[in-house]
Design an enzyme around this catalytic site. Structure first.
Site, PDB file in Angstrom:
ATOM      1  N   TRP A   1       0.787  -1.234   0.000  1.00  0.00           N
ATOM      2  CA  TRP A   1       0.000   0.000   0.000  1.00  0.00           C
ATOM      3  C   TRP A   1       0.818   1.284   0.000  1.00  0.00           C
ATOM      4  O   TRP A   1       0.252   2.373  -0.113  1.00  0.00           O
ATOM      5  CB  TRP A   1      -0.954   0.028   1.197  1.00  0.00           C
ATOM      6  CG  TRP A   1      -0.365  -0.321   2.539  1.00  0.00           C
ATOM      7  CD1 TRP A   1      -0.504  -1.518   3.182  1.00  0.00           C
ATOM      8  CD2 TRP A   1       0.448   0.493   3.405  1.00  0.00           C
ATOM      9  NE1 TRP A   1       0.185  -1.505   4.383  1.00  0.00           N
ATOM     10  CE2 TRP A   1       0.772  -0.273   4.541  1.00  0.00           C
ATOM     11  CE3 TRP A   1       0.928   1.795   3.326  1.00  0.00           C
ATOM     12  CZ2 TRP A   1       1.552   0.211   5.587  1.00  0.00           C
ATOM     13  CZ3 TRP A   1       1.724   2.290   4.364  1.00  0.00           C
ATOM     14  CH2 TRP A   1       2.018   1.493   5.479  1.00  0.00           C
ATOM     15  N   ASN A   2       2.134   1.202   0.125  1.00  0.00           N
ATOM     16  CA  ASN A   2       2.849   2.461   0.385  1.00  0.00           C
ATOM     17  C   ASN A   2       3.050   3.335  -0.855  1.00  0.00           C
ATOM     18  O   ASN A   2       3.045   4.556  -0.742  1.00  0.00           O
ATOM     19  CB  ASN A   2       4.157   2.208   1.137  1.00  0.00           C
ATOM     20  CG  ASN A   2       5.080   1.268   0.427  1.00  0.00           C
ATOM     21  OD1 ASN A   2       4.652   0.282  -0.168  1.00  0.00           O
ATOM     22  ND2 ASN A   2       6.347   1.553   0.468  1.00  0.00           N
TER      23      ASN A   2
ATOM     24  N   LYS B   1      -2.557  -7.971  -8.292  1.00  0.00           N
ATOM     25  CA  LYS B   1      -3.411  -7.941  -7.092  1.00  0.00           C
ATOM     26  C   LYS B   1      -2.835  -6.890  -6.141  1.00  0.00           C
ATOM     27  O   LYS B   1      -1.970  -7.187  -5.319  1.00  0.00           O
ATOM     28  CB  LYS B   1      -3.409  -9.331  -6.436  1.00  0.00           C
ATOM     29  CG  LYS B   1      -4.607  -9.661  -5.576  1.00  0.00           C
ATOM     30  CD  LYS B   1      -4.822  -8.766  -4.385  1.00  0.00           C
ATOM     31  CE  LYS B   1      -3.875  -9.014  -3.246  1.00  0.00           C
ATOM     32  NZ  LYS B   1      -4.045  -7.998  -2.160  1.00  0.00           N
TER      33      LYS B   1
ATOM     34  N   GLY C   1       6.317  -6.561  -0.499  1.00  0.00           N
ATOM     35  CA  GLY C   1       5.595  -6.404   0.762  1.00  0.00           C
ATOM     36  C   GLY C   1       6.499  -6.722   1.935  1.00  0.00           C
ATOM     37  O   GLY C   1       7.730  -6.625   1.844  1.00  0.00           O
TER      38      GLY C   1
ATOM     39  N   GLU D   1      10.444  -8.852  -2.985  1.00  0.00           N
ATOM     40  CA  GLU D   1      11.023  -7.527  -2.666  1.00  0.00           C
ATOM     41  C   GLU D   1      10.413  -7.119  -1.332  1.00  0.00           C
ATOM     42  O   GLU D   1       9.234  -6.743  -1.273  1.00  0.00           O
ATOM     43  CB  GLU D   1      10.644  -6.508  -3.746  1.00  0.00           C
ATOM     44  CG  GLU D   1      11.138  -6.855  -5.133  1.00  0.00           C
ATOM     45  CD  GLU D   1      12.562  -6.378  -5.393  1.00  0.00           C
ATOM     46  OE1 GLU D   1      13.123  -5.668  -4.526  1.00  0.00           O
ATOM     47  OE2 GLU D   1      13.108  -6.720  -6.458  1.00  0.00           O
ATOM     48  N   LEU D   2      11.210  -7.189  -0.256  1.00  0.00           N
ATOM     49  CA  LEU D   2      10.635  -7.104   1.091  1.00  0.00           C
ATOM     50  C   LEU D   2      11.129  -5.859   1.834  1.00  0.00           C
ATOM     51  O   LEU D   2      11.579  -4.908   1.224  1.00  0.00           O
ATOM     52  CB  LEU D   2      10.954  -8.405   1.837  1.00  0.00           C
ATOM     53  CG  LEU D   2      10.622  -9.690   1.042  1.00  0.00           C
ATOM     54  CD1 LEU D   2      11.000 -10.926   1.834  1.00  0.00           C
ATOM     55  CD2 LEU D   2       9.163  -9.732   0.629  1.00  0.00           C
TER      56      LEU D   2
ATOM     57  N   CYS E   1      10.149   1.474   1.493  1.00  0.00           N
ATOM     58  CA  CYS E   1      11.068   0.390   1.866  1.00  0.00           C
ATOM     59  C   CYS E   1      12.487   0.930   2.002  1.00  0.00           C
ATOM     60  O   CYS E   1      13.256   0.470   2.816  1.00  0.00           O
ATOM     61  CB  CYS E   1      11.006  -0.745   0.868  1.00  0.00           C
ATOM     62  SG  CYS E   1      11.400  -0.244  -0.807  1.00  0.00           S
TER      63      CYS E   1
HETATM   64  P1  NAD Z   1       2.057  -6.898   3.321  1.00  0.00           P
HETATM   65  O1  NAD Z   1       3.108  -7.933   3.246  1.00  0.00           O
HETATM   66  O2  NAD Z   1       1.174  -6.828   4.495  1.00  0.00           O
HETATM   67  O3  NAD Z   1       1.066  -7.009   2.060  1.00  0.00           O
HETATM   68  C1  NAD Z   1       1.558  -6.973   0.729  1.00  0.00           C
HETATM   69  C2  NAD Z   1       0.543  -7.647  -0.193  1.00  0.00           C
HETATM   70  O4  NAD Z   1       0.461  -9.038   0.126  1.00  0.00           O
HETATM   71  C3  NAD Z   1      -0.875  -7.110  -0.110  1.00  0.00           C
HETATM   72  O5  NAD Z   1      -1.392  -7.006  -1.430  1.00  0.00           O
HETATM   73  C4  NAD Z   1      -1.613  -8.212   0.654  1.00  0.00           C
HETATM   74  O6  NAD Z   1      -2.980  -8.297   0.348  1.00  0.00           O
HETATM   75  C5  NAD Z   1      -0.895  -9.441   0.178  1.00  0.00           C
HETATM   76  N1  NAD Z   1      -0.981 -10.614   1.055  1.00  0.00           N
HETATM   77  C6  NAD Z   1      -1.195 -10.664   2.399  1.00  0.00           C
HETATM   78  N2  NAD Z   1      -1.151 -11.950   2.836  1.00  0.00           N
HETATM   79  C7  NAD Z   1      -0.891 -12.716   1.753  1.00  0.00           C
HETATM   80  C8  NAD Z   1      -0.702 -14.119   1.556  1.00  0.00           C
HETATM   81  N3  NAD Z   1      -0.757 -14.980   2.574  1.00  0.00           N
HETATM   82  N4  NAD Z   1      -0.424 -14.567   0.318  1.00  0.00           N
HETATM   83  C9  NAD Z   1      -0.331 -13.716  -0.718  1.00  0.00           C
HETATM   84  N5  NAD Z   1      -0.497 -12.380  -0.605  1.00  0.00           N
HETATM   85  C10 NAD Z   1      -0.770 -11.884   0.618  1.00  0.00           C
HETATM   86  O7  NAD Z   1       2.833  -5.520   3.094  1.00  0.00           O
HETATM   87  P2  NAD Z   1       2.265  -4.051   3.251  1.00  0.00           P
HETATM   88  O8  NAD Z   1       2.084  -3.776   4.694  1.00  0.00           O
HETATM   89  O9  NAD Z   1       1.163  -3.838   2.283  1.00  0.00           O
HETATM   90  O10 NAD Z   1       3.505  -3.181   2.691  1.00  0.00           O
HETATM   91  C11 NAD Z   1       4.542  -2.700   3.463  1.00  0.00           C
HETATM   92  C12 NAD Z   1       5.763  -3.589   3.322  1.00  0.00           C
HETATM   93  O11 NAD Z   1       6.192  -3.642   1.973  1.00  0.00           O
HETATM   94  C13 NAD Z   1       6.945  -3.072   4.110  1.00  0.00           C
HETATM   95  O12 NAD Z   1       7.568  -4.142   4.754  1.00  0.00           O
HETATM   96  C14 NAD Z   1       7.856  -2.512   3.031  1.00  0.00           C
HETATM   97  O13 NAD Z   1       9.212  -2.449   3.367  1.00  0.00           O
HETATM   98  C15 NAD Z   1       7.601  -3.461   1.906  1.00  0.00           C
HETATM   99  N6  NAD Z   1       8.012  -2.878   0.636  1.00  0.00           N
HETATM  100  C16 NAD Z   1       9.115  -3.373  -0.014  1.00  0.00           C
HETATM  101  C17 NAD Z   1       9.545  -2.796  -1.206  1.00  0.00           C
HETATM  102  C18 NAD Z   1      10.756  -3.292  -1.958  1.00  0.00           C
HETATM  103  O14 NAD Z   1      10.939  -2.933  -3.117  1.00  0.00           O
HETATM  104  N7  NAD Z   1      11.624  -4.101  -1.349  1.00  0.00           N
HETATM  105  C19 NAD Z   1       8.827  -1.713  -1.728  1.00  0.00           C
HETATM  106  C20 NAD Z   1       7.733  -1.240  -1.029  1.00  0.00           C
HETATM  107  C21 NAD Z   1       7.314  -1.833   0.145  1.00  0.00           C
END
Ligand code: NAD
Length: 477
Positions: free
Chosen positions: A134-135, A158, A208, A230-231, A264
């Site tokens: 969502w960020n 998605k 995420g 990408e976490l 991130c």
């Molecule tokens: P999140 O992991 O909670 O959710 C990310 C996505 O995963 C959402 O679309 C969610 O619906 C989906 N999801 C949730 N559970 C799932 C499952 N069991 N199986 C498949 N999909 C599932 O992350 P968030 O809170 O939306 O985003 C913030 C995080 O993202 C932070 O940790 C941030 O550092 C990271 N991020 C990383 C990068 C990068 O390039 N490395 C870029 C932006 C954000």
């Protein structure tokens, strides 16, 4: 069953989405698999022309798209930047993909066996699944989808259930490019939808958190498909004794609090040389106190609310824990609720210790914990501690001095004499270290090439060997 979506500026549920179930996703997947053959059969140049038309269509919908992103995220300027940056990303991949593909394909190369030549073709994966956070809702929904399309794949995206409003104007733009009708789908839904998607695709590109990334990686392993993960990060910034402390403080502030720290690549820990810590902290605190919230006017101010209210609770808990264990607040520190939105002014902390969650876990808020160091070795050891290795930054009096320290850091991208440059630069390939991710770089040429399998065509121009050539007698003596 519809899912309510909360507005980050009001705290009200004023929107809803319709999550797709597994059967509905399977129907979308088979339609896209059927459409992908004709898409892959086009030349890379023809696909590029279609992506240029998508860029134009997004341009026609830019006002609606930006308005939806502003409602999703509660901040205006970065929403407009997201739209323009995605138009440029489409144009860039449209123009660069044909050359990257041509350079990576190998035709008719002589092998060590004189009668055999070999070629390597690039064969796109049929269907890519993209799961995004969502960020930066638009950027992270499209950052992998665009090169996947340029490669000739079909794509199901998605996005996060927290920020889905941008999907409808984006779908309206995509609908104006008929060639994309059977190769791109945006699907609404939450984690369950994301989990169901993994079973329907040939490659999953996930952005995420580490916790969800681990689940996605495990599910991908069970489905026997590659996963690009990408976490999160806990990016350190090192400010060496030779740095200009005031300029370094300005950079640290911007790199930590931009987008309310919800990036991130945000700087989440600062290590400063004791010699310059006084003026550095003074400038940092003054700068932090001068940052304006974009409340009540979304079009005025420097930082917005938390996009996801739950994140405000996580950040507050980390600050409270640090203070309870002896950390000292020099600015900020308390989440404010204004007209239902959750805001935090830039928060500067000192006297933090490595065991505090605020120093070990991702914060994802406008918080800057500062630690003083006496030697560069000590600073490098601090920076390399913890589970993450996304990116980092080093500031020194010269680029050369900073770079000599940068190469000692365990991080996929290091900004030298600046911070968070990985969010601006597309050309530089980088891998995540540690728990920050797995898979080939999404930046640079590899951002495109990872969506292909390689197929070797091996040509025999002489006589094929008979079985007798391998008989026990033929090889004995
Ligand atoms: P999140 O992991 O909670 O959710 C990310 C996505 O995963 C959402 O679309 C969610 O619906 C989906 N999801 C949730 N559970 C799932 C499952 N069991 N199986 C498949 N999909 C599932 O992350 P968030 O809170 O939306 O985003 C913030 C995080 O993202 C932070 O940790 C941030 O550092 C990271 N991020 C990383 C990068 C990068 O390039 N490395 C870029 C932006 C954000």
């Amino acid at each position: 069953m519809s899912l309510a979506v909360v507005n980050p500026r009001t705290g009200e549920a004023d929107y809803s989405i319709e999550p797709l179930d597994e059967t509905a996703i399977a129907t979308v997947a088979s339609r896209l698999r059927a459409g992908q053959g004709a898409w892959a059969a086009r030349t890379a140049g023809e696909r590029g022309a279609v992506l240029h038309r998508l860029a134009e269509a997004i341009g026609r919908h830019r006002t609606a798209l930006a308005a939806a992103l502003i409602a999703d995220t509660g901040r205006a300027a970065i929403s407009k930047i997201e739209v323009e940056a995605m138009i440029r990303a489409l144009q860039r991949w449209a123009d660069s993909a044909p050359g990257i593909i041509a350079r990576a394909e190998i035709s008719d190369r002589q092998t060590a066996i004189p009668t055999i030549t070999a070629s390597t073709r690039l064969v796109p994966y049929q269907l890519i699944g993209i799961i995004s956070p969502w960020n930066f809702p638009l950027t992270l929904a499209l950052i992998d989808a665009i090169p996947a399309l340029a490669a000739g794949c079909a794509v199901i995206v998605k996005p996060s259930e927290v920020t889905p409003r941008f999907m409808r104007p984006l779908a309206a733009a995509i609908a104006e490019v008929p060639e994309l009708a059977d190769v791109v789908a945006l699907i609404e839904g939450d984690g369950a939808t994301g989990a169901a998607l993994i079973g329907q695709v040939d490659f999953i590109a996930f952005t995420g958190s580490v916790a969800t990334g681990r689940k996605v990686g495990e599910a991908a392993a069970r489905a026997f498909i590659p996963a690009s993960l990408e976490l999160g990060g806990k990016d350190p910034m090192l400010v060496l004794a030779s740095a200009d402390p005031v300029k370094a403080a300005e950079t640290a502030l911007r790199a930590s609090v931009l987008n309310t720290g919800q990036a991130c690549q945000s700087i989440e820990r600062v290590y400063v040389a004791r010699e310059i810590a006084g003026p550095f902290l003074e400038a940092l605190v003054n700068g932090a106190k001068a940052v304006r919230l974009n409340h009540p006017d979304v079009n005025a101010g420097d930082i917005g609310p938390f996009i996801f209210a739950r994140q405000a609770e996580i950040v507050q808990a980390q600050i409270d824990d640090a203070v309870a264990r002896g950390a000292k607040l020099l600015a900020g520190g308390q989440v404010e609720t204004l007209d239902g939105g959750k805001y935090l002014r830039p928060t500067v902390l000192v006297d933090v210790t490595p065991d505090m969650p605020i120093m070990a876990e991702e914060t994802f808020g406008p918080v800057i914990p500062v630690t003083l160091f006496d030697s560069v070795d000590e600073a490098v050891a601090h920076a390399n501690s913890g589970i993450f290795g996304l990116s980092a930054a080093v500031i020194a009096g010269t680029v050369e001095e900073a770079e000599a320290v940068a190469v000692r850091l365990r991080a996929g991208g290091v900004s030298i004499n600046d911070g968070s440059l990985t969010g601006l630069v597309w050309e530089a390939e980088k891998s995540s270290f540690g728990a920050s991710g797995i898979g080939p770089s999404r930046m640079g040429d590899s951002g495109l090439l990872r969506f292909f399998r390689k197929q070797a065509l091996i040509r025999q121009s002489g006589a094929a060997l008979p079985l007798a050539a391998y008989s026990e007698e033929a090889l004995s003596g």
